[in-house]
Design an enzyme around this catalytic site. Structure first.
Site, PDB file in Angstrom:
ATOM      1  N   LEU A 122       0.853  -1.204   0.000  1.00 41.53           N
ATOM      2  CA  LEU A 122       0.000   0.000   0.000  1.00 41.53           C
ATOM      3  C   LEU A 122       0.876   1.236   0.000  1.00 41.53           C
ATOM      4  O   LEU A 122       1.745   1.351   0.862  1.00 41.53           O
ATOM      5  CB  LEU A 122      -0.781   0.079   1.319  1.00 41.53           C
ATOM      6  CG  LEU A 122      -1.934  -0.858   1.565  1.00 41.53           C
ATOM      7  CD1 LEU A 122      -2.483  -0.578   2.961  1.00 41.53           C
ATOM      8  CD2 LEU A 122      -3.017  -0.613   0.521  1.00 41.53           C
ATOM      9  N   HIS A 123       0.665   2.146  -0.929  1.00 32.51           N
ATOM     10  CA  HIS A 123       1.410   3.405  -0.836  1.00 32.51           C
ATOM     11  C   HIS A 123       0.792   4.556  -1.622  1.00 32.51           C
ATOM     12  O   HIS A 123       1.242   5.685  -1.517  1.00 32.51           O
ATOM     13  CB  HIS A 123       2.855   3.230  -1.288  1.00 32.51           C
ATOM     14  CG  HIS A 123       3.002   3.137  -2.783  1.00 32.51           C
ATOM     15  ND1 HIS A 123       2.662   2.014  -3.482  1.00 32.51           N
ATOM     16  CD2 HIS A 123       3.439   4.035  -3.690  1.00 32.51           C
ATOM     17  CE1 HIS A 123       2.888   2.222  -4.761  1.00 32.51           C
ATOM     18  NE2 HIS A 123       3.353   3.441  -4.931  1.00 32.51           N
ATOM     19  N   ARG A 124      -0.251   4.274  -2.433  1.00 30.11           N
ATOM     20  CA  ARG A 124      -0.800   5.351  -3.269  1.00 30.11           C
ATOM     21  C   ARG A 124      -1.379   6.454  -2.403  1.00 30.11           C
ATOM     22  O   ARG A 124      -2.122   6.168  -1.444  1.00 30.11           O
ATOM     23  CB  ARG A 124      -1.951   4.837  -4.129  1.00 30.11           C
ATOM     24  CG  ARG A 124      -1.522   3.899  -5.167  1.00 30.11           C
ATOM     25  CD  ARG A 124      -1.518   4.508  -6.545  1.00 30.11           C
ATOM     26  NE  ARG A 124      -0.618   3.701  -7.315  1.00 30.11           N
ATOM     27  CZ  ARG A 124       0.450   4.149  -7.963  1.00 30.11           C
ATOM     28  NH1 ARG A 124       0.722   5.426  -7.983  1.00 30.11           N
ATOM     29  NH2 ARG A 124       1.229   3.329  -8.611  1.00 30.11           N
TER      30      ARG A 124
END
Ligand code: UD1
Length: 374
Positions: free
Chosen positions: A210-212
């Site tokens: 997860l990083h957006r």
């Protein structure tokens, strides 16, 4: 190759953030073998050892000729610093052409600076479109393609997007996917047993990333994702190597206290690909991982409403599920019950880097009379 004074000017490759490295490595390698003079510029957009240096070592990339040390910042600030430093670099090194990769802020900054200096630009991974201008990467993609002279494309849909935007056919080249070149070259070294041992994983497991900004920068979206992952972890243990972006917020929302969900530091390339290869399921908001899971034959659930990589759905193992917890869990149940096979979209065959290198030497054989765009 034609001998002339012009041919000694270097091709200058620009890399800055983690996903650039595996895209650039095959082009650097192929150009080296063709005898093209080249220079590698790291902008320093990513600077942690785990986000940068370790990839150079594992991918066998040359140490960058220069690191511009630009670092983190708000978009305007980071892009501004990138442009200031890249302009000095290009004035000094007088590139024969600048080669940019993917869709990060370093990509668009380099394309813009080079174009204004009259230096031709080649964009590797051109034409991808999510049609979602709230994504910083989409803005970077559209702008970079508009001003690049040569556009290297990974899939037929990307060619169609460029054509719809009025790009002349002679600026586009369908060459395949350099990120997949790197995967296929290093696949014999992926070692799922070793990563299982190191992380003490027993039995089947899922991997998540997860990083957006759309998922981790807003509390509402991050909360939904944490809720969805909590329920997926009831189905199957989840290992989550966590990007620094959003880490604090996700942990504050309870990500760290989910039973059977393990948060670990970002992994180097070989360990991460080993982890992906052995997973029964992947949940991600990354772009590149949609492509990698397709070739590895691992079901991938993309935690977004759109993808700029639809080929991974039509010719791959990817499903778009969004972030609604019910939808995520239902898709996870289906994926776990449905075996997947490795898939190879056209030209994702390990030879994109050599195709690009061959073309670069021809395309930029002579000093440009104009920028050739339009
Ligand atoms: C960037 C790319 C994204 C890509 C991602 C892969 C843009 C617009 N986005 O996002 O497309 O998928 O890289 O990782 O270029 N940070 C560190 N250490 C680092 C780098 C970043 O701690 O080495 C933290 C900083 O708090 C920073 C934040 O991560 O502010 C975001 O970094 P940034 O370079 O702005 O973008 P990414 O989210 O990494």
């Amino acid at each position: 190759m034609r001998e002339s004074a012009l041919d000694t000017r270097p091709f200058v490759h620009i890399v800055g953030a983690r996903p650039n490295f595996m895209k650039a490595a095959p082009v650097l390698d192929a150009l080296k073998q063709s005898g093209g003079s080249q220079r590698l510029v790291h902008t320093g957009q990513h600077y942690d050892r785990a986000m940068s240096e370790v990839f150079f070592e594992e991918l066998g990339m040359p140490v960058p000729d220069v690191n511009l040390g630009v670092g983190s910042g708000a978009h305007g600030e980071q892009t501004g610093r990138l442009m200031i430093e890249l302009e000095k670099e290009f004035v000094e090194s007088r590139p024969r052409a600048v080669i940019v990769y993917g869709d990060v802020n370093s990509t668009v900054a380099a394309a813009l600076v080079a174009t204004k200096l009259g230096i031709p630009v080649a964009h590797v991974e051109a034409g991808l479109r999510s049609f979602d201008r709230t994504m910083p990467e989409e803005v970077n993609r559209v702008l970079t393609d508009a001003i690049s002279n040569v556009l290297y494309v990974t899939s037929a849909d990307a060619m169609a997007h460029l054509a719809n935007e009025g790009v002349a056919v002679d600026r586009m080249r369908f060459v395949g996917n350099t990120m997949i070149d790197t995967l296929l070259r290093l696949q014999p070294r992926f070692d799922t047993e070793s990563i299982r041992g190191k992380l003490m994983i027993e039995g089947s497991y899922a991997t998540a990333t997860l990083h957006r900004p759309a998922n981790v920068d807003s509390e509402v979206d991050a909360r939904r994702l944490v809720a969805g992952l909590r329920r997926v972890a009831d189905l199957i243990p989840v290992v989550l190597p966590l990007h620094p972006r959003g880490r604090q917020r996700l942990e504050a929302l309870g990500l760290g206290s989910i039973d059977r969900l393990r948060i670990i530091e970002p992994l180097p390339y070989l360990a991460f690909m080993s982890l992906l290869s052995g997973a029964d399921l992947v949940l991600t908001d990354s772009g590149g991982i949609q492509e990698e899971t397709t070739v590895l034959g691992v079901p991938c659930l993309t935690l977004r409403e759109n993808t700029e990589r639809p080929i991974t759905i039509t010719n791959g193992t990817n499903r778009l599920v969004g972030t609604d917890p019910d939808a995520v869990v239902a898709a996870a149940e289906t994926a776990l019950a449905t075996p997947a096979e490795p898939m190879h979209p056209p030209l994702w065959d390990g030879a994109a880097g050599p195709r690009i290198a061959k073309d670069l030497l021809v395309a930029f054989d002579e000093e440009p009379q104009s920028n050739g765009i339009g």
